[in-house]
Structure formats: structure tokens, C-alpha cells
Design a protein around this motif. Structure first.
Motif, mmCIF file in Angstrom:
data_model
loop_
_atom_site.group_PDB
_atom_site.id
_atom_site.type_symbol
_atom_site.label_atom_id
_atom_site.label_comp_id
_atom_site.label_asym_id
_atom_site.label_seq_id
_atom_site.Cartn_x
_atom_site.Cartn_y
_atom_site.Cartn_z
ATOM 1 N N GLY A 179 0.834 -1.251 0.195
ATOM 2 C CA GLY A 179 -0.064 -0.132 0.166
ATOM 3 C C GLY A 179 0.931 1.170 0.035
ATOM 4 N N ALA A 180 1.670 1.398 0.805
ATOM 5 C CA ALA A 180 2.980 2.517 0.770
ATOM 6 C C ALA A 180 3.475 2.497 -0.489
ATOM 7 C CB ALA A 180 3.821 2.032 2.157
ATOM 8 N N VAL A 181 3.864 1.593 -1.185
ATOM 9 C CA VAL A 181 4.461 1.739 -2.257
ATOM 10 C C VAL A 181 3.579 2.091 -3.459
ATOM 11 C CG1 VAL A 181 5.737 0.261 -4.354
ATOM 12 C CG2 VAL A 181 6.383 -0.101 -1.808
ATOM 13 N N GLU A 182 2.671 1.749 -3.504
ATOM 14 C CA GLU A 182 1.319 2.279 -4.535
ATOM 15 C C GLU A 182 1.233 3.709 -4.334
ATOM 16 O OE1 GLU A 182 -2.019 -0.046 -3.749
ATOM 17 O OE2 GLU A 182 -1.330 -1.821 -4.949
ATOM 18 N N ARG A 183 1.249 4.251 -3.036
ATOM 19 C CA ARG A 183 1.036 5.872 -2.731
ATOM 20 C C ARG A 183 2.173 6.352 -3.190
ATOM 21 N NH1 ARG A 183 -1.598 7.020 3.454
ATOM 22 N NH2 ARG A 183 -3.417 5.414 3.020
ATOM 23 N N LEU A 184 3.293 5.884 -3.192
ATOM 24 C CA LEU A 184 4.473 6.468 -3.304
ATOM 25 C C LEU A 184 4.547 6.641 -5.100
ATOM 26 C CD1 LEU A 184 7.673 7.422 -3.080
ATOM 27 C CD2 LEU A 184 8.356 5.147 -3.274
#
Length: 251
Positions: free
Chosen positions: A127-132
Motif C-alpha cells: 500500500g505504501a509503495v502504491e502511494r509512492l
């Protein structure tokens, strides 16, 4: 005069060795191995060694490169063997080729990083990578010798994907093995291809960017290993920087 290009690994505890100490270790090993080095001119001659894109202190690597100049011709494979024997375990010479046309540094456009985050669930990391990746600019703070500065880490990130793995499994080539001290024995693994920019965006800058966009805070320090360096292809992969030298040698 002969130029030899070497690929070497920095593994295990030696990932904490600074580049300056790695360079000194190589110079001592070259002397012990009796390698016929070329030296600079002047009052304080130095062996002609060129380092290309050395990894930061604290990260491991399977893809470090150095070029040495010799005054006599040697067999590259034999040089790799004797130099590897003269170095401490954890600094491991993996390959040596005679330099062909063109510079080596210009072939290093990006790095492929494997980053283990013990204690971070793969779903949370994903999820964090998708936001990045959905964000155009992410400024992170870096402490330098001249003080704190802000850099935009996002444009350097070419590709990123998340898998699940066992902490320490990348250490297997160095004889360390998985880290069984972490009770859950699994963690999120980030594979990220980062363009080599100025200033360079390092693995800890990518993690800082994840903290900015998603408040991702690993409970223990992450462990990064550089798997490859090279030119970017159309799919975001990396070409082998020594392939051109091997081809020149065959020709």
C-alpha cells in the motif's frame, strides 16, 4: 598497459565497511597478490584504480565495480582468483574482464535494490509503495556534512514491487543464512529500480519517501542489497555493464 574491470560483492558484516576502507583493502590485496599495477606520477604515486558508483556504507551489494590499470598483461580470470584469495571473506571478486572500448561509468544508469523490512507486513508495504508511485514529487530530508538538505526522491524511482520473504535470505551467498532472531520469520521485501541521479537517491531515501507518503515506520532497521547496476532498458530492467567488454574480447 592493460585495463581490467572487476565485479565484486560486499556481503555479511562487511556491508558496514566504508568505501575508503574497501579501497584500502583492495590496494593491500593487490600488493599481496603481486599484481603488476600501473602507478600515477609525482611525489606520491598511487595505483591506478577507478571506482564506479560505490554502494553506501551499511548496504550489501552483489554488483560493485572497479577498474584497475596494469603495466603487464595478465589473464583476467587468474587475476580474479588471486585477488579474491587475498581479500577477506565478504569482499568477494565475482568476475574480471579486459576493458573494451568506452567508459564503464557511463553504463551505470540505475541500480536494482532488494530491501528487507522485518516487521512490516507485505500488504502494508504494498500500500505504501502504491502511494509512492502515485505521487509525482516526494521531498525527503538528508543529513550531509554541510547540514540538512531536501531532495526529491520520487523521480529517481523507476519501478517498484513488493513480495514476501524471510529476513536474511539474501545473505546465503556470504554464508550467513536467514535471520531467525525475528520471531515472525517473514517480512515485506521491496525490489526497486532507482535511477542514478545527482544527488544520488539511496535506499534509505526511498524508505524516507515511504514514511512521508504513508507513515511507514519499520520497527527494526531495513537491510538493503544492491543486486545489479547497468543501463535501463525499455521495460525498466538493467543490462549487464560488462557484456560489451566480453563481446570485445571474443571479437
Amino acid at each position: 598497459m592493460q585495463k581490467i574491470r572487476l565485479r565484486y560483492a560486499k556481503r555479511g558484516r562487511l556491508r558496514f565497511t566504508s568505501h575508503r576502507d574497501v579501497a584500502r583493502a583492495f590496494e593491500r590485496a593487490l600488493r599481496r597478490a603481486g599484481v603488476p599495477m600501473a602507478y600515477s606520477q609525482g611525489f606520491s604515486p598511487h595505483p591506478k584504480i577507478s571506482w564506479i558508483g560505490a554502494a553506501p556504507t551499511g548496504v550489501a551489494s552483489e554488483a560493485e565495480y572497479v577498474e584497475v590499470q596494469l603495466v603487464e598483461r595478465v589473464d583476467p580470470q587468474r587475476l580474479a582468483e588471486v585477488l579474491d584469495s587475498a581479500l577477506a571473506p565478504g569482499l568477494d571478486v565475482l568476475e574480471a574482464v579486459e576493458a573494451g572500448p568506452g567508459g564503464l561509468a557511463e553504463r551505470m544508469e540505475a541500480s536494482d535494490w532488494h530491501i528487507e523490512l522485518p516487521g512490516v507486513a507485505p500488504a502494508d508495504l504494498r500500500g505504501a509503495v502504491e502511494r509512492l508511485l502515485a505521487t509525482e514529487h516526494v521531498e525527503v530530508e538528508r543529513l550531509t556534512k554541510d547540514g540538512r538538505r531536501l531532495i526529491d526522491a520520487r523521480p529517481a524511482v523507476i519501478r517498484a514491487e513488493v513480495t514476501e520473504g524471510v529476513p536474511g535470505e539474501r545473505d546465503a551467498p556470504g554464508g550467513v543464512g536467514p535471520d531467525m532472531s525475528y520471531p515472525e520469520r517473514s517480512c515485506g521485501i521491496l525490489r526497486v529500480v532507482v535511477r542514478q541521479t545527482t544527488p544520488a537517491v539511496r535506499p534509505d531515501d526511498v524508505l524516507s519517501a515511504l514514511r512521508v507518503v504513508a507513515a511507514l515506520e519499520p520497527p527494526v532497521p531495513a537491510k538493503a542489497t544492491r543486486l545489479a547496476q547497468g543501463r535501463l532498458d525499455d521495460d525498466g530492467g538493467l543490462s549487464d555493464p560488462l557484456a560489451q567488454d566480453r563481446q570485445a574480447g571474443i571479437g
